[in-house]
Write a protein that holds these residues in place. Structure first.
Motif, PDB file in Angstrom:
ATOM      1  N   ILE A  98     -26.897 -31.342  60.666  1.00  0.00           N
ATOM      2  CA  ILE A  98     -28.072 -31.151  61.515  1.00  0.00           C
ATOM      3  C   ILE A  98     -27.799 -29.976  62.432  1.00  0.00           C
ATOM      4  CG2 ILE A  98     -29.484 -32.160  63.357  1.00  0.00           C
ATOM      5  CD1 ILE A  98     -27.703 -34.438  60.926  1.00  0.00           C
ATOM      6  N   LEU A  99     -28.755 -29.053  62.537  1.00  0.00           N
ATOM      7  CA  LEU A  99     -28.650 -27.890  63.412  1.00  0.00           C
ATOM      8  C   LEU A  99     -29.531 -28.111  64.630  1.00  0.00           C
ATOM      9  CD1 LEU A  99     -29.091 -25.098  60.694  1.00  0.00           C
ATOM     10  CD2 LEU A  99     -26.936 -25.947  61.637  1.00  0.00           C
ATOM     11  N   LEU A 100     -28.957 -27.962  65.817  1.00  0.00           N
ATOM     12  CA  LEU A 100     -29.705 -28.160  67.055  1.00  0.00           C
ATOM     13  C   LEU A 100     -29.575 -26.953  67.977  1.00  0.00           C
ATOM     14  CD1 LEU A 100     -28.765 -31.843  68.021  1.00  0.00           C
ATOM     15  CD2 LEU A 100     -30.916 -31.055  67.013  1.00  0.00           C
ATOM     16  N   SER A 101     -30.693 -26.575  68.575  1.00  0.00           N
ATOM     17  CA  SER A 101     -30.717 -25.536  69.610  1.00  0.00           C
ATOM     18  C   SER A 101     -31.403 -26.147  70.820  1.00  0.00           C
ATOM     19  CB  SER A 101     -31.490 -24.310  69.106  1.00  0.00           C
ATOM     20  OG  SER A 101     -31.528 -23.296  70.082  1.00  0.00           O
ATOM     21  N   VAL A 102     -30.620 -26.773  71.680  1.00  0.00           N
ATOM     22  CA  VAL A 102     -31.203 -27.535  72.789  1.00  0.00           C
ATOM     23  C   VAL A 102     -30.376 -27.358  74.070  1.00  0.00           C
ATOM     24  CG1 VAL A 102     -32.215 -29.289  71.278  1.00  0.00           C
ATOM     25  CG2 VAL A 102     -29.904 -29.624  72.146  1.00  0.00           C
ATOM     26  N   GLY A 103     -31.032 -27.581  75.186  1.00  0.00           N
ATOM     27  CA  GLY A 103     -30.352 -27.546  76.476  1.00  0.00           C
ATOM     28  C   GLY A 103     -30.633 -26.306  77.295  1.00  0.00           C
ATOM     29  N   GLY A 104     -30.931 -25.187  76.638  1.00  0.00           N
ATOM     30  CA  GLY A 104     -31.138 -23.943  77.365  1.00  0.00           C
ATOM     31  C   GLY A 104     -32.391 -23.956  78.216  1.00  0.00           C
ATOM     32  N   ASN A 105     -33.500 -24.446  77.659  1.00  0.00           N
ATOM     33  CA  ASN A 105     -34.735 -24.485  78.434  1.00  0.00           C
ATOM     34  C   ASN A 105     -34.634 -25.449  79.605  1.00  0.00           C
ATOM     35  OD1 ASN A 105     -35.830 -22.620  76.732  1.00  0.00           O
ATOM     36  ND2 ASN A 105     -37.230 -24.017  75.707  1.00  0.00           N
ATOM     37  N   ASP A 106     -33.904 -26.549  79.390  1.00  0.00           N
ATOM     38  CA  ASP A 106     -33.687 -27.491  80.490  1.00  0.00           C
ATOM     39  C   ASP A 106     -32.902 -26.839  81.617  1.00  0.00           C
ATOM     40  OD1 ASP A 106     -34.677 -30.270  79.534  1.00  0.00           O
ATOM     41  OD2 ASP A 106     -33.518 -29.555  77.839  1.00  0.00           O
ATOM     42  N   LEU A 107     -31.900 -26.030  81.239  1.00  0.00           N
ATOM     43  CA  LEU A 107     -31.098 -25.338  82.247  1.00  0.00           C
ATOM     44  C   LEU A 107     -31.969 -24.379  83.059  1.00  0.00           C
ATOM     45  CD1 LEU A 107     -28.225 -24.705  83.368  1.00  0.00           C
ATOM     46  CD2 LEU A 107     -28.128 -22.857  81.681  1.00  0.00           C
ATOM     47  N   ILE A 108     -32.814 -23.622  82.381  1.00  0.00           N
ATOM     48  CA  ILE A 108     -33.680 -22.674  83.078  1.00  0.00           C
ATOM     49  C   ILE A 108     -34.658 -23.401  83.989  1.00  0.00           C
ATOM     50  CG2 ILE A 108     -35.558 -21.022  82.712  1.00  0.00           C
ATOM     51  CD1 ILE A 108     -33.955 -20.049  80.256  1.00  0.00           C
ATOM     52  N   ASP A 109     -35.241 -24.502  83.501  1.00  0.00           N
ATOM     53  CA  ASP A 109     -36.175 -25.256  84.342  1.00  0.00           C
ATOM     54  C   ASP A 109     -35.478 -25.827  85.570  1.00  0.00           C
ATOM     55  OD1 ASP A 109     -38.346 -24.682  82.841  1.00  0.00           O
ATOM     56  OD2 ASP A 109     -38.575 -26.665  81.950  1.00  0.00           O
ATOM     57  N   ALA A 110     -34.222 -26.249  85.392  1.00  0.00           N
ATOM     58  CA  ALA A 110     -33.470 -26.760  86.543  1.00  0.00           C
ATOM     59  C   ALA A 110     -33.241 -25.644  87.561  1.00  0.00           C
ATOM     60  CB  ALA A 110     -32.137 -27.348  86.081  1.00  0.00           C
ATOM     61  N   ALA A 111     -32.964 -24.431  87.066  1.00  0.00           N
ATOM     62  CA  ALA A 111     -32.766 -23.293  87.973  1.00  0.00           C
ATOM     63  C   ALA A 111     -34.069 -22.917  88.675  1.00  0.00           C
ATOM     64  CB  ALA A 111     -32.219 -22.099  87.196  1.00  0.00           C
ATOM     65  N   LYS A 112     -35.206 -23.170  88.025  1.00  0.00           N
ATOM     66  CA  LYS A 112     -36.505 -22.827  88.594  1.00  0.00           C
ATOM     67  C   LYS A 112     -37.011 -23.862  89.601  1.00  0.00           C
ATOM     68  CE  LYS A 112     -39.595 -21.715  85.508  1.00  0.00           C
ATOM     69  NZ  LYS A 112     -40.321 -21.739  84.205  1.00  0.00           N
ATOM     70  N   THR A 113     -36.333 -25.019  89.680  1.00  0.00           N
ATOM     71  CA  THR A 113     -36.773 -26.040  90.634  1.00  0.00           C
ATOM     72  C   THR A 113     -36.727 -25.472  92.048  1.00  0.00           C
ATOM     73  OG1 THR A 113     -35.910 -27.804  89.222  1.00  0.00           O
ATOM     74  CG2 THR A 113     -36.348 -28.360  91.532  1.00  0.00           C
ATOM     75  N   PRO A 114     -37.847 -25.483  92.770  1.00  0.00           N
ATOM     76  CA  PRO A 114     -37.874 -24.870  94.109  1.00  0.00           C
ATOM     77  C   PRO A 114     -37.152 -25.723  95.148  1.00  0.00           C
ATOM     78  CG  PRO A 114     -39.969 -25.915  93.636  1.00  0.00           C
ATOM     79  CD  PRO A 114     -39.170 -26.012  92.367  1.00  0.00           C
ATOM     80  N   ALA A 115     -36.875 -25.112  96.285  1.00  0.00           N
ATOM     81  CA  ALA A 115     -36.200 -25.827  97.371  1.00  0.00           C
ATOM     82  C   ALA A 115     -37.131 -26.826  98.054  1.00  0.00           C
ATOM     83  CB  ALA A 115     -35.655 -24.837  98.394  1.00  0.00           C
TER      84      ALA A 115
END
Length: 309
Positions: A98-115
């Motif tokens: 199984i090939l998976l490409s996951v986690g990157g968008n979650d990381l970016i969304d976490a970085a985009k979470t405002p203060a």
């Protein structure tokens, strides 16, 4: 070496174009974020990793990523019924891996979470990856002074939980115990380079506005991006090393592949990057060819000297 033949779940059910999976030595099931997307505008603009995978023997993949951003978040499995069915149903094919490409968008969304949230209330540190200026650590900490370790702990546990769930789904079906291949991500340059996706509408940039909103020094942006991507790579590799909790998980460290970085401040394709977070054709080629070798060593391990197949 032959390119990976790519099909969609729709192809499997087609009376006119259904592939003969038995004609391939290795049959793979793929799911992921926009790095795997089948959207024509994405393929024309910056390809995807699956297109550039090559193998010494015939290999195919049924790509469930679709034309949008399936698995933009790990919990979006509910919106990926074809993948879940082909992975875990009793009558699904036996996949070689199984090939998976996951986690990157979650990381970016976490970085985009405002203060602060929409009501002006402060978002606690354990729910975001970046710190406000009044929360920065000492200069001696380098760019880690801007990084929320409590927020990272939350993200890491979230990712571990969801990958364990994916492995459980695998083990419910005919492909129980088969290898699961994940890749890490390359380090993007935060810059004002979004996409003009004809199917999804203009999107992005992604990191650039988040770092601006937190008023982080521009001279540190590249290092901040590197810090976050390397944290993710280390997390994924530690998961693969934990064979009890993550059996059969194999992680390729994409950060080890030399890429031409995008020019700071550029707004279009630059270096090996099509936009801020997506590789162009040359970048996809470099990552995928190196990942191919990693996958081949698992699917077709070398025969020890003195032994025969």
């Amino acid at each position: 070496m032959d390119h990976l033949a790519c099909f969609t779940p729709g192809d499997l059910g087609s009376s006119s174009r259904a592939p003969d999976l038995g004609a391939y030595r290795w049959r793979l099931l793929a799911q992921g974020d926009s790095w795997f997307s089948n959207a024509k505008s994405k393929l024309d603009a910056h390809a995807n990793l699956l297109q550039e995978l090559v193998f010494p023997d015939p290999a195919c993949a049924v790509n469930c990523a679709g034309t949008g951003d399936a698995l933009a978040h790990m919990v979006d499995l509910e919106s990926a019924p074809d993948f879940v069915r082909l992975l875990s149903a009793p009558d699904s094919p036996v996949w070689s891996g199984i090939l998976l490409s996951v986690g990157g968008n979650d990381l970016i969304d976490a970085a985009k979470t405002p203060a602060h949230d929409g009501a002006g209330n402060e978002v606690p540190l354990h729910l975001r990856l970046l710190r406000r200026q009044t929360e920065w650590g000492p200069p001696s900490a380098g760019v880690a002074r801007y990084f929320s370790e409590p927020g990272w702990a939350t993200y890491a546990e979230y990712l571990r939980t969801n990958v364990r769930h994916l492995l459980t789904l695998r083990d419910q079906g005919p492909s129980a115990g088969k290898p699961v291949f994940m890749h890490c991500y390359a380090v993007p340059m935060p810059r004002p380079a979004g996409s003009e996706d004809l199917e999804l509408g203009a999107r992005g940039p992604w990191l650039y506005p988040a770092l601006k909103a937190y008023a982080l020094p521009g001279a540190d942006w590249a290092a901040i991006s590197r810090l976050m991507v390397f944290h993710l790579a280390q997390l994924l590799k530690s998961m693969a090393a934990d064979t009890q909790q993550f059996p059969g998980l194999h992680v390729f460290d994409s950060t080890s592949v030399p890429l031409a970085p995008a020019a700071p401040g550029s707004s279009g394709s630059s270096g090996d990057w099509h936009n801020e977070i997506h590789l162009n054709h040359s970048g996809s080629f470099k990552i995928a060819r190196a990942w191919s070798e990693h996958i081949q060593k698992v699917l077709n391990p070398p025969v020890p000297v003195g032994r025969h197949r």
